[in-house]
Design an enzyme around this catalytic site. Sequence first.
Site, PDB file in Angstrom:
ATOM      1  CG  ASN A 209      -2.205  -0.681   0.928  1.00 21.83           C
ATOM      2  OD1 ASN A 209      -2.615  -1.112  -0.164  1.00 21.83           O
ATOM      3  ND2 ASN A 209      -3.275  -0.650   1.830  1.00 21.83           N
ATOM      4  CG  LEU A 251       3.087   5.596 -13.059  1.00 22.97           C
ATOM      5  CD1 LEU A 251       3.655   5.181 -13.922  1.00 22.97           C
ATOM      6  CD2 LEU A 251       3.623   6.306 -11.858  1.00 22.97           C
ATOM      7  CB  CYS A 261      -6.519   1.272   2.432  1.00 25.29           C
ATOM      8  SG  CYS A 261      -7.857   0.360   2.712  1.00 25.29           S
ATOM      9  NE  ARG A 328     -14.139   4.136   4.942  1.00 27.64           N
ATOM     10  CZ  ARG A 328     -13.915   2.781   5.192  1.00 27.64           C
ATOM     11  NH1 ARG A 328     -13.684   2.251   6.449  1.00 27.64           N
ATOM     12  NH2 ARG A 328     -14.322   1.922   4.261  1.00 27.64           N
TER      13      ARG A 328
HETATM   14  C1  UGA Z   1      -5.959   0.126  -1.805  1.00 29.81           C
HETATM   15  C2  UGA Z   1      -5.017  -0.983  -2.359  1.00 29.81           C
HETATM   16  O1  UGA Z   1      -5.089  -0.581  -3.867  1.00 29.81           O
HETATM   17  C3  UGA Z   1      -5.690  -2.389  -2.243  1.00 29.81           C
HETATM   18  O2  UGA Z   1      -4.769  -3.369  -2.820  1.00 29.81           O
HETATM   19  C4  UGA Z   1      -5.823  -2.568  -0.620  1.00 29.81           C
HETATM   20  O3  UGA Z   1      -6.071  -4.013  -0.534  1.00 29.81           O
HETATM   21  C5  UGA Z   1      -6.620  -1.599  -0.124  1.00 29.81           C
HETATM   22  O4  UGA Z   1      -6.139  -0.428  -0.338  1.00 29.81           O
HETATM   23  C6  UGA Z   1      -6.624  -1.950   1.501  1.00 29.81           C
HETATM   24  O5  UGA Z   1      -5.814  -1.762   2.073  1.00 29.81           O
HETATM   25  O6  UGA Z   1      -7.808  -2.528   1.685  1.00 29.81           O
HETATM   26  P1  UGA Z   1      -8.536   1.121  -2.075  1.00 29.81           P
HETATM   27  O7  UGA Z   1      -8.164   1.779  -1.003  1.00 29.81           O
HETATM   28  O8  UGA Z   1      -9.814   0.344  -2.528  1.00 29.81           O
HETATM   29  O9  UGA Z   1      -7.220   0.009  -2.382  1.00 29.81           O
HETATM   30  O10 UGA Z   1      -8.191   2.156  -3.367  1.00 29.81           O
HETATM   31  P2  UGA Z   1      -7.360   2.339  -4.581  1.00 29.81           P
HETATM   32  O11 UGA Z   1      -7.941   1.688  -5.933  1.00 29.81           O
HETATM   33  O12 UGA Z   1      -5.919   1.651  -4.651  1.00 29.81           O
HETATM   34  O13 UGA Z   1      -6.993   3.931  -4.874  1.00 29.81           O
HETATM   35  C7  UGA Z   1      -6.475   4.744  -3.940  1.00 29.81           C
HETATM   36  C8  UGA Z   1      -6.600   6.261  -4.351  1.00 29.81           C
HETATM   37  O14 UGA Z   1      -5.529   6.376  -5.003  1.00 29.81           O
HETATM   38  C9  UGA Z   1      -7.807   6.720  -4.814  1.00 29.81           C
HETATM   39  O15 UGA Z   1      -8.107   7.917  -4.442  1.00 29.81           O
HETATM   40  C10 UGA Z   1      -7.337   6.778  -6.343  1.00 29.81           C
HETATM   41  O16 UGA Z   1      -8.247   8.069  -6.977  1.00 29.81           O
HETATM   42  C11 UGA Z   1      -6.127   7.218  -6.204  1.00 29.81           C
HETATM   43  N1  UGA Z   1      -5.357   7.018  -7.352  1.00 29.81           N
HETATM   44  C12 UGA Z   1      -5.064   5.615  -7.746  1.00 29.81           C
HETATM   45  C13 UGA Z   1      -4.822   8.259  -8.134  1.00 29.81           C
HETATM   46  O17 UGA Z   1      -5.105   9.078  -7.698  1.00 29.81           O
HETATM   47  N2  UGA Z   1      -3.873   7.535  -9.114  1.00 29.81           N
HETATM   48  C14 UGA Z   1      -3.676   6.544  -9.733  1.00 29.81           C
HETATM   49  O18 UGA Z   1      -2.952   6.255 -10.619  1.00 29.81           O
HETATM   50  C15 UGA Z   1      -4.331   5.431  -9.075  1.00 29.81           C
END
Ligand code: UGA
Length: 447
Positions: A209, A251, A261, A328
């Site tokens: 993470n 990216l 998370c 959140r």
């Molecule tokens: C994250 C991890 O991706 C999961 O593998 C993990 O199991 C989970 O946390 C957890 O620990 O429970 P999640 O919180 O659902 O999953 O969210 P992500 O899809 O990873 O996105 C996180 C944030 O990053 C979002 O706000 C998203 O918009 C942002 N993001 C993601 C970006 O701004 N740019 C990107 O290229 C990718």
Amino acid sequence: MSQICIVGTGYVGLVAGSCFADLGNDVVCLDIDKSKIDGLNAGEIPIFEPGLEDLVRRNRHAGRLVFTSSYQRAIPPADFVFIAVDTASGPGGEASLSSVEAAAKRIAANLDGRTIIVDKSTVPVGTGDLVSSIIRQHRGDDVDFHIVSNPEFLSEGSAVADFLQPDRIVLGSENPSAARDVASLYRSFTSPIIITDLRTAEMIKYASNAFLATRVSFINEIASMCERLGADVTEVSRGMGLDKRIGEGYLSAGVGWGGSCFRKDVLALEHMAAVNGCHPQLLRAVMEINRDMRRSVIRKLREQLGGLRGFRVAVLGVSFKPNTDDVRDAPAIEIIRLLLGEGADVVAYDPVALPNAANEVKGLKTATDPYGAVEGADAVFIATEWNEFNEIDWERAGAAMRRKFILDGRNLYNHEELESCGFEYIGVGQGRNPSPISEFAAVNAAS
Ligand code: UGA
């Protein structure tokens, strides 16, 4: 097939429980929140997650999935007890283990026969040993149990698919045969399985993470540079991501990462490092860059509008990412609070997350569709890249606005298309007005 008990019916517990049931196991999902259990028994799913409602319905109907708040009923028959309770951030950033400790005590009191206790929550390195010592403290040597760490990597919005087709399954234990027993629950999967020790498995989850958050903060820092230097971050990401050593995921520049998370886990890892005599300087920078991305939205709006007080801003998307109603640590929520604090008038729209947003921001003005939100607005801010925002008719939306200005925090749109409808358009990391060459020369000469 196995008897499984899942303690905690949050995101991870509910998805894991219904997926294990769908694989043919007998699953009891246990939660101390009686009203949540009553709701689940009445067929109400407490979260919005594509595919989950069907999965729960189908497996309840087949009698493989039941919900209870009784430890006495759920623990004794279980071969495997998964701990999937919350680990919120404490005041110093540390992961609070009170729910894990409480669950461990109640599991200990009800263990009967050989049981494998599996930690699925994201828990600080050493928690498996702590759970083991709590159980020994409460039951002495009178019980036959083993502890396995099996961190979950599912993402909200694609949780069911992520659970059923994971990139890898990580199992950590001091007892390899217990780890292999847990591996047997995943025997129909083709994913690689890593069997390691308890603490390494716990660290794999945090490191994963934190690394994903680092990638996003990295590209956001590059985006800020692109704005000054006249480069386009979307193309930069593409050009980087095609390098197999780098890869294309995480990216996309935007308004910063959010969700339940990343912040919690980066803070917890930073705390773990600091209290153990390490110097987590990269993690601190990852957090700071993320905070600055949110603030840069306020700066851009203020600069473009010539102030914020009295201006109306339509915020499209309030969940922390698309396909979830979770707000959140959503960038949109913090940005809305900052805008309101500066005297702006905010109207928000989101396909599913408005009720949760309204709980976070008391008195939040909302609209039932994007057109209602932009009515009379001086600016539109895109905070979340929901698919349906691609369908917005911007001619129509623009006609209802006081000023046709769009700040696209997710680089969802093509600036030429919006500009052809008469919009002023600003994205993230799109250096369309770089500092003049003469300034570059002056700055470089001075340094
Ligand atoms: C994250 C991890 O991706 C999961 O593998 C993990 O199991 C989970 O946390 C957890 O620990 O429970 P999640 O919180 O659902 O999953 O969210 P992500 O899809 O990873 O996105 C996180 C944030 O990053 C979002 O706000 C998203 O918009 C942002 N993001 C993601 C970006 O701004 N740019 C990107 O290229 C990718």
